[in-house]
Write a protein that holds these residues in place. Structure first.
Motif, PDB file in Angstrom:
ATOM      1  N   SER A   1       0.854  -1.179   0.000  1.00  8.67           N
ATOM      2  CA  SER A   1       0.000   0.000   0.000  1.00  8.67           C
ATOM      3  C   SER A   1       0.894   1.234   0.000  1.00  8.67           C
ATOM      4  O   SER A   1       2.084   1.172   0.326  1.00  8.67           O
ATOM      5  N   THR A   2       0.320   2.357  -0.361  1.00  2.28           N
ATOM      6  CA  THR A   2       1.114   3.569  -0.523  1.00  2.28           C
ATOM      7  C   THR A   2       1.126   4.415   0.742  1.00  2.28           C
ATOM      8  O   THR A   2       0.372   4.182   1.689  1.00  2.28           O
ATOM      9  N   THR A   3       1.966   5.415   0.722  1.00  7.43           N
ATOM     10  CA  THR A   3       1.991   6.455   1.748  1.00  7.43           C
ATOM     11  C   THR A   3       1.880   7.796   1.019  1.00  7.43           C
ATOM     12  O   THR A   3       1.889   7.861  -0.216  1.00  7.43           O
ATOM     13  N   GLU A   4       1.807   8.865   1.772  1.00  9.13           N
ATOM     14  CA  GLU A   4       1.681  10.186   1.156  1.00  9.13           C
ATOM     15  C   GLU A   4       2.883  10.520   0.275  1.00  9.13           C
ATOM     16  O   GLU A   4       2.759  11.273  -0.690  1.00  9.13           O
ATOM     17  N   THR A   5       4.028   9.940   0.575  1.00  8.65           N
ATOM     18  CA  THR A   5       5.223  10.230  -0.223  1.00  8.65           C
ATOM     19  C   THR A   5       5.156   9.612  -1.617  1.00  8.65           C
ATOM     20  O   THR A   5       5.943   9.980  -2.497  1.00  8.65           O
ATOM     21  N   ASP A   6       4.222   8.679  -1.822  1.00  9.22           N
ATOM     22  CA  ASP A   6       4.085   8.033  -3.134  1.00  9.22           C
ATOM     23  C   ASP A   6       3.109   8.776  -4.044  1.00  9.22           C
ATOM     24  O   ASP A   6       2.892   8.348  -5.180  1.00  9.22           O
TER      25      ASP A   6
ATOM     26  N   PRO B   1      -4.556   6.523   0.959  1.00  7.17           N
ATOM     27  CA  PRO B   1      -3.247   5.907   0.702  1.00  7.17           C
ATOM     28  C   PRO B   1      -3.221   4.417   1.044  1.00  7.17           C
ATOM     29  O   PRO B   1      -2.643   3.610   0.293  1.00  7.17           O
ATOM     30  N   GLU B   2      -3.867   4.052   2.159  1.00  5.43           N
ATOM     31  CA  GLU B   2      -3.844   2.651   2.578  1.00  5.43           C
ATOM     32  C   GLU B   2      -4.720   1.757   1.716  1.00  5.43           C
ATOM     33  O   GLU B   2      -4.624   0.522   1.765  1.00  5.43           O
TER      34      GLU B   2
END
Length: 322
Positions: A5-10, A42-43
């Motif tokens: 899963s992604t984070t805000e930095t992605d 993001p999740e």
């Protein structure tokens, strides 16, 4: 290959992904807008990385109030990947496993939007093929083809015969009518739920679903014959995007008399009087009588949706009409 899963930095890498195939996809501006509203998160956004490069993206969607995602809205694997099916299946599987570990009561479905007449377009058929194979490989083996329909003012208000009246009702009355109209339904999801969990639980699940929608409970109406007999129900509702038909049905003993046209006309009238200039609806392609009723009422098919779900999950193919 790393699935995560992604984070805000992605964010920049997620929004840089574009889809050049003729299937429904989520462009950057819509993703960012609905990210702000909590319908994408993001999740709930998953990527596949190969050597640090994003080669696949899966966007799961939910209502702003949802604790868990409802549907996979967009799936893409870069054409340079040798086995797009394997990567897509791995990405879906990783996401579904994570959602289950986080307490999701049932796996979210995969909702794939196609243009009308898609079977005659080889490019659409090809774009669907690898996504379908990936969904099946990930365990989403219950497949439903569904029409998304739209009513706009140029169609005119559908006529009503005036044979039915529409009244408010208690939760218990609506639950009873939901239970009754499930009998011999042509709707594929209803039939699967009846087989899996029975009439009572199916009715309760329908009520709970529509209570969770953006529409108001006060809009719900029971349809009655002149002698007061309950003929069915009319549920004008809404999605985060538009007013919609929600749910309608006629009890088995009164089917075949054209009452479905009156119920649909009432839902349309309620929505128009509330100011709606677009009313959406969905029905299975296998439910020919319902599709015909929508056509008579001036609803036109806007697109086709293929829906994939885990077969043993009751209600798994119930997707909100956007």
């Amino acid at each position: 290959m790393l699935f995560r899963s992604t984070t805000e930095t992605d964010l920049d890498r997620v929004t840089a992904v574009t889809v050049d195939e003729p299937v429904g996809w989520i462009p950057a501006d819509r993703y960012l807008e609905e990210l702000e509203e909590g319908m994408y998160r993001p999740e709930w956004t998953w990527i596949a990385e190969d050597g640090g490069r994003v080669v696949a993206r899966a966007l799961w969607w939910g209502q702003a109030s949802s604790e868990h995602p409802v549907a996979l809205d967009c799936l893409h694997v870069d054409p340079s990947v040798a086995d797009r099916v394997a990567v897509a299946a791995g990405l879906i599987t990783a996401g579904l496993r994570a959602f289950a570990e986080q307490g999701a009561p049932k796996p979210p479905l995969y909702n794939l939007t196609l243009p009308n007449g898609w079977r005659q377009d080889p490019a659409v058929v090809a774009a669907l093929a690898w996504r379908r194979d990936a969904a099946l490989a990930a365990g989403l083996t219950a497949e439903v083809e569904r029409l998304r329909l739209e009513w706009t003012p140029d169609a005119g208000l559908p006529a009503s015969s005036g044979r039915l009246t529409f009244t408010e009702g208690s939760d218990e009355e609506f639950l009873d009518v939901f239970r009754r109209i499930a009998v011999d339904s042509l709707d594929g999801e209803t039939r699967r739920n009846l087989a899996a969990i029975g009439a009572e639980a199916t009715a309760r699940e329908e009520v709970d679903f529509y209570l969770s929608c953006p529409g108001e409970r006060s809009w719900w109406r029971l349809a009655r014959t002149p002698n007061g007999q309950v003929a069915g129900l009319a549920l004008p509702s809404a999605t985060p995007y538009s007013r919609n038909v929600g749910y309608l049905g006629v009890v088995p003993e009164l089917r075949g008399r054209g009452y479905v046209d009156d119920v649909l006309a009432e839902i349309t009238r309620v929505q128009v009087e509330a100011g709606a200039e677009l009313i959406t609806a969905t029905t299975d392609t296998d439910n020919a009588p319902m599709a015909a009723a929508f056509a008579r009422a001036g609803y036109r098919t806007a697109q086709t949706r293929m829906i994939y779900a885990v077969p043993e999950a009751p209600g798994a193919t119930q997707a909100p009409a956007s």
